[in-house]
Enzyme design. Structure first.
Site, PDB file in Angstrom:
ATOM      1  N   LYS A   5       0.818  -1.209   0.000  1.00  0.00           N
ATOM      2  CA  LYS A   5       0.000   0.000   0.000  1.00  0.00           C
ATOM      3  C   LYS A   5       0.861   1.273   0.000  1.00  0.00           C
ATOM      4  CE  LYS A   5      -4.044  -2.132   2.254  1.00  0.00           C
ATOM      5  NZ  LYS A   5      -5.008  -2.021   3.381  1.00  0.00           N
ATOM      6  N   TYR A  50     -12.390  -2.275  -3.957  1.00  0.00           N
ATOM      7  CA  TYR A  50     -12.852  -2.427  -2.572  1.00  0.00           C
ATOM      8  C   TYR A  50     -14.374  -2.371  -2.462  1.00  0.00           C
ATOM      9  CZ  TYR A  50      -8.259  -2.327  -0.269  1.00  0.00           C
ATOM     10  OH  TYR A  50      -7.000  -2.645   0.203  1.00  0.00           O
ATOM     11  N   ASN A  75      -1.968   0.336   6.730  1.00  0.00           N
ATOM     12  CA  ASN A  75      -1.477  -0.933   7.283  1.00  0.00           C
ATOM     13  C   ASN A  75      -0.627  -1.746   6.320  1.00  0.00           C
ATOM     14  OD1 ASN A  75      -3.529  -1.777   5.660  1.00  0.00           O
ATOM     15  ND2 ASN A  75      -4.710  -2.817   7.244  1.00  0.00           N
ATOM     16  N   HIS A 103      -2.158  -5.311   1.446  1.00  0.00           N
ATOM     17  CA  HIS A 103      -3.444  -5.985   1.212  1.00  0.00           C
ATOM     18  C   HIS A 103      -3.141  -7.427   0.823  1.00  0.00           C
ATOM     19  CE1 HIS A 103      -7.384  -7.022  -0.451  1.00  0.00           C
ATOM     20  NE2 HIS A 103      -6.699  -7.611  -1.425  1.00  0.00           N
ATOM     21  N   GLU A 128      -9.523 -10.867  -7.700  1.00  0.00           N
ATOM     22  CA  GLU A 128      -8.592  -9.750  -7.506  1.00  0.00           C
ATOM     23  C   GLU A 128      -7.413  -9.826  -8.478  1.00  0.00           C
ATOM     24  OE1 GLU A 128      -9.576  -9.015  -2.764  1.00  0.00           O
ATOM     25  OE2 GLU A 128      -7.537  -9.532  -3.344  1.00  0.00           O
TER      26      GLU A 128
END
Ligand code: IDP
Ligand code: MG
Length: 137
Positions: free
Chosen positions: A9, A49, A112, A115, A126
């Protein structure tokens, strides 16, 4: 043999720890089958998402994911989906086990670091979102 989708990320890309994170995957039996660095459009982030669209954090999550470039990868290996989730650690880095990617590189539940697909079925969707068959080796 399984394949799963991993995203480094914007926070981790900004921290310059792409290599350190990839090292975790490679030294734990996962292989990089496809990789690219991209800057997501808002439309793409929203679509990716979409399962979270009713959650209170959806807008923050989208804004965060388009705040800088990301590294998107297909990881391949035995039990790749579960193995990647184990290496990532809990969603909230404060709850992540020591030695996991999120414990070591993430600052908050929003930022965080990574993913990872949460099921084999979602991994397939995905992966197809980001990579054509001819880009996966
Ligand atoms: P996961 O990334 O561990 O699979 P999910 O529940 O699928 O966690 O949530 C997707 C992402 O949304 C998380 O990685 C995190 O960036 C963000 N997120 C999840 N829960 C919260 C929250 O309570 N507040 C803010 N952001 C959240
Ligand atoms: Mg998830």
């Amino acid at each position: 043999m399984e394949q799963t989708l991993s995203i480094i990320k914007p926070d981790a890309v900004q921290k310059n720890v792409i290599g350190k994170i990839i090292e975790r995957f490679e030294s734990n039996g996962l292989r990089i089958a496809a990789i690219k660095k991209i800057w997501l459009s808002k439309a793409d982030a929203k679509k990716f998402y979409i399962i979270h669209k009713e959650r209170p954090f959806y807008n923050d999550l989208i804004n965060f994911m388009v705040s800088g470039p990301v590294v998107v990868m297909v990881l391949e290996g035995e039990n790749a989906v579960t193995k990647n989730r184990d290496l990532m650690g809990a969603t909230n880095p404060k709850e992540a086990k020591p030695g996991t990617i999120r414990a070591d590189f993430a600052d908050s539940i929003d930022a965080n670091a990574v993913h990872g697909s949460d099921s084999l079925e979602n991994a397939k969707t995905e992966i197809a979102f980001f990579f054509g068959k001819r880009a996966i080796f």
